[in-house]
Design a protein around this motif. Structure first.
Motif, PDB file in Angstrom:
ATOM      1  N   TYR A  33      48.300  62.295  40.444  1.00  0.00           N
ATOM      2  CA  TYR A  33      48.268  63.510  41.270  1.00  0.00           C
ATOM      3  C   TYR A  33      49.402  64.449  40.860  1.00  0.00           C
ATOM      4  CZ  TYR A  33      46.178  59.901  44.298  1.00  0.00           C
ATOM      5  OH  TYR A  33      45.432  58.853  44.801  1.00  0.00           O
ATOM      6  N   GLN A  50      41.186  60.491  39.185  1.00  0.00           N
ATOM      7  CA  GLN A  50      40.946  59.103  39.581  1.00  0.00           C
ATOM      8  C   GLN A  50      40.731  58.190  38.381  1.00  0.00           C
ATOM      9  OE1 GLN A  50      37.937  58.749  42.680  1.00  0.00           O
ATOM     10  NE2 GLN A  50      38.399  60.813  43.379  1.00  0.00           N
ATOM     11  N   THR A  96      43.543  52.665  42.446  1.00  0.00           N
ATOM     12  CA  THR A  96      42.292  53.014  43.133  1.00  0.00           C
ATOM     13  C   THR A  96      41.534  51.726  43.411  1.00  0.00           C
ATOM     14  OG1 THR A  96      41.086  53.277  41.061  1.00  0.00           O
ATOM     15  CG2 THR A  96      42.124  55.218  41.972  1.00  0.00           C
ATOM     16  N   THR A  97      40.798  51.715  44.472  1.00  0.00           N
ATOM     17  CA  THR A  97      40.138  50.490  44.868  1.00  0.00           C
ATOM     18  C   THR A  97      38.622  50.600  44.817  1.00  0.00           C
ATOM     19  OG1 THR A  97      40.186  51.186  47.175  1.00  0.00           O
ATOM     20  CG2 THR A  97      42.040  49.891  46.382  1.00  0.00           C
ATOM     21  N   GLY A  98      38.142  51.736  44.379  1.00  0.00           N
ATOM     22  CA  GLY A  98      36.699  51.890  44.214  1.00  0.00           C
ATOM     23  C   GLY A  98      35.974  52.263  45.477  1.00  0.00           C
ATOM     24  N   GLY A  99      36.663  52.113  46.603  1.00  0.00           N
ATOM     25  CA  GLY A  99      36.014  52.493  47.856  1.00  0.00           C
ATOM     26  C   GLY A  99      36.663  53.722  48.429  1.00  0.00           C
ATOM     27  N   TYR A 100      37.039  53.649  49.685  1.00  0.00           N
ATOM     28  CA  TYR A 100      37.753  54.758  50.261  1.00  0.00           C
ATOM     29  C   TYR A 100      39.090  54.943  49.553  1.00  0.00           C
ATOM     30  CZ  TYR A 100      34.604  55.206  54.208  1.00  0.00           C
ATOM     31  OH  TYR A 100      33.523  55.400  54.992  1.00  0.00           O
ATOM     32  N   GLY A 101      39.462  56.160  49.361  1.00  0.00           N
ATOM     33  CA  GLY A 101      40.730  56.428  48.697  1.00  0.00           C
ATOM     34  C   GLY A 101      41.884  56.399  49.661  1.00  0.00           C
ATOM     35  N   GLY A 102      43.065  56.426  49.128  1.00  0.00           N
ATOM     36  CA  GLY A 102      44.259  56.574  49.938  1.00  0.00           C
ATOM     37  C   GLY A 102      44.743  55.309  50.592  1.00  0.00           C
ATOM     38  N   ASN A 103      44.100  54.165  50.347  1.00  0.00           N
ATOM     39  CA  ASN A 103      44.553  52.962  51.044  1.00  0.00           C
ATOM     40  C   ASN A 103      45.504  52.131  50.193  1.00  0.00           C
ATOM     41  OD1 ASN A 103      42.670  52.135  49.238  1.00  0.00           O
ATOM     42  ND2 ASN A 103      41.557  50.806  50.634  1.00  0.00           N
ATOM     43  N   GLN A 104      46.051  52.760  49.172  1.00  0.00           N
ATOM     44  CA  GLN A 104      47.126  52.155  48.414  1.00  0.00           C
ATOM     45  C   GLN A 104      48.264  53.164  48.365  1.00  0.00           C
ATOM     46  OE1 GLN A 104      47.251  49.067  47.303  1.00  0.00           O
ATOM     47  NE2 GLN A 104      45.184  48.637  48.046  1.00  0.00           N
ATOM     48  N   PRO A 105      49.510  52.685  48.356  1.00  0.00           N
ATOM     49  CA  PRO A 105      50.638  53.617  48.413  1.00  0.00           C
ATOM     50  C   PRO A 105      50.721  54.489  47.173  1.00  0.00           C
ATOM     51  CG  PRO A 105      51.395  51.381  48.009  1.00  0.00           C
ATOM     52  CD  PRO A 105      49.950  51.275  48.351  1.00  0.00           C
ATOM     53  N   GLN A 106      51.167  55.714  47.374  1.00  0.00           N
ATOM     54  CA  GLN A 106      51.426  56.615  46.266  1.00  0.00           C
ATOM     55  C   GLN A 106      52.870  56.430  45.815  1.00  0.00           C
ATOM     56  OE1 GLN A 106      50.364  60.700  47.066  1.00  0.00           O
ATOM     57  NE2 GLN A 106      48.228  60.261  46.680  1.00  0.00           N
ATOM     58  N   PHE A 108      55.916  58.120  43.422  1.00  0.00           N
ATOM     59  CA  PHE A 108      56.285  59.444  42.936  1.00  0.00           C
ATOM     60  C   PHE A 108      57.335  59.393  41.835  1.00  0.00           C
ATOM     61  CE2 PHE A 108      54.392  62.742  45.633  1.00  0.00           C
ATOM     62  CZ  PHE A 108      53.789  61.955  46.596  1.00  0.00           C
TER      63      PHE A 108
END
Lengths: 117, 111
Positions: A33, A50, A96-106, A108
């Motif tokens: 990102y 992604q 990325t987990t292939g499903g819903y996004g955002g459920n792993q920490p970003q 920086f």
């Protein structure tokens, strides 16, 4: 140590010039990102990717371009069309987990501060 | 359009105090929520991530909770230390890869 490296730390742009900000990660993350941070404002998403060779515009993509030719690299070009480029630019990555996004920490990088000469 | 408000915008406390930072979303449909710390001139450091199936996360002196019915999250810092001085940002996503960030709370812990 794994992490995200942004370079340069400081960058100056002349009028009409394109400049490229580098972002490299060795975390083996699929998603990357680019954000812009202005004083008193939250981070705003410029572009995200992604997967290699694919990327999507964020909220403020006008005047910017990106490429994702390699998994570990996601350079951002600030073009002359971006009339107010002075800001702090932050690159991030996540699994990325292939499903819903955002459920792993970003995670920086330390940012690049861009100013106009 | 989803917007995020963080209250207070700035906070100054003596060392040792317990404190609470607040974050609220205009749209309560928050799927995942992350709290970050930012030191001056630096990038963001992830503190806690509350995933879709969770309501709370703890790490050391930090505890974050998310009330999905109201779209509000709190970050609790116990026994604050001068090293905790930084800007704290919350960010949420509605199930996409796009996080919406708050403007942050600037915390100063006085020795």
């Amino acid at each position: 140590d794994g992490g995200i490296t942004q370079s340069p730390k400081y960058l100056f742009r002349k009028e009409g010039q394109n400049v490229t900000l580098s972002c490299e990660q060795n975390l083996n993350h699929d998603a990357m990102y680019w954000y812009r941070q202005d004083p008193g404002q939250g981070l705003r998403l410029i572009y995200y990717s992604q997967i290699v060779n694919d990327f999507q515009k964020g909220d403020i993509a006008e005047g910017y371009s990106v490429s994702r030719e390699k998994k570990e690299s996601f350079p951002l070009t600030v073009t002359s069309a971006q009339k107010n480029p002075t800001a702090f630019y932050l690159c991030a990555s996540s699994i990325t987990t292939g499903g819903y996004g955002g459920n792993q920490p970003q995670h920086f990088g330390d940012g690049t501060r861009l100013s106009i000469l | 359009k989803q917007e995020v408000t963080q209250i207070p915008a700035a906070l100054s406390v003596p060392e040792g105090e317990n404190l609470v930072l607040n974050c609220s979303f205009t749209d309560s449909a928050i799927y995942n929520l992350q709290w970050f710390r930012q030191d001056p001139g630096k990038g963001l450091t992830s503190l806690l991530l509350i995933q879709s199936s969770q309501r709370e996360q703890t790490s050391g002196r930090l505890n974050a909770s998310l009330d999905k019915s109201s779209g509000r999250s709190t970050l609790y810092i116990a026994a604050s230390q001068p090293g905790d001085s930084a800007t704290y940002l919350c960010a949420g996503t509605s199930g996409t890869y796009k996080y919406i960030f708050g403007t942050g709370t600037r915390l100063k812990v006085l020795a």
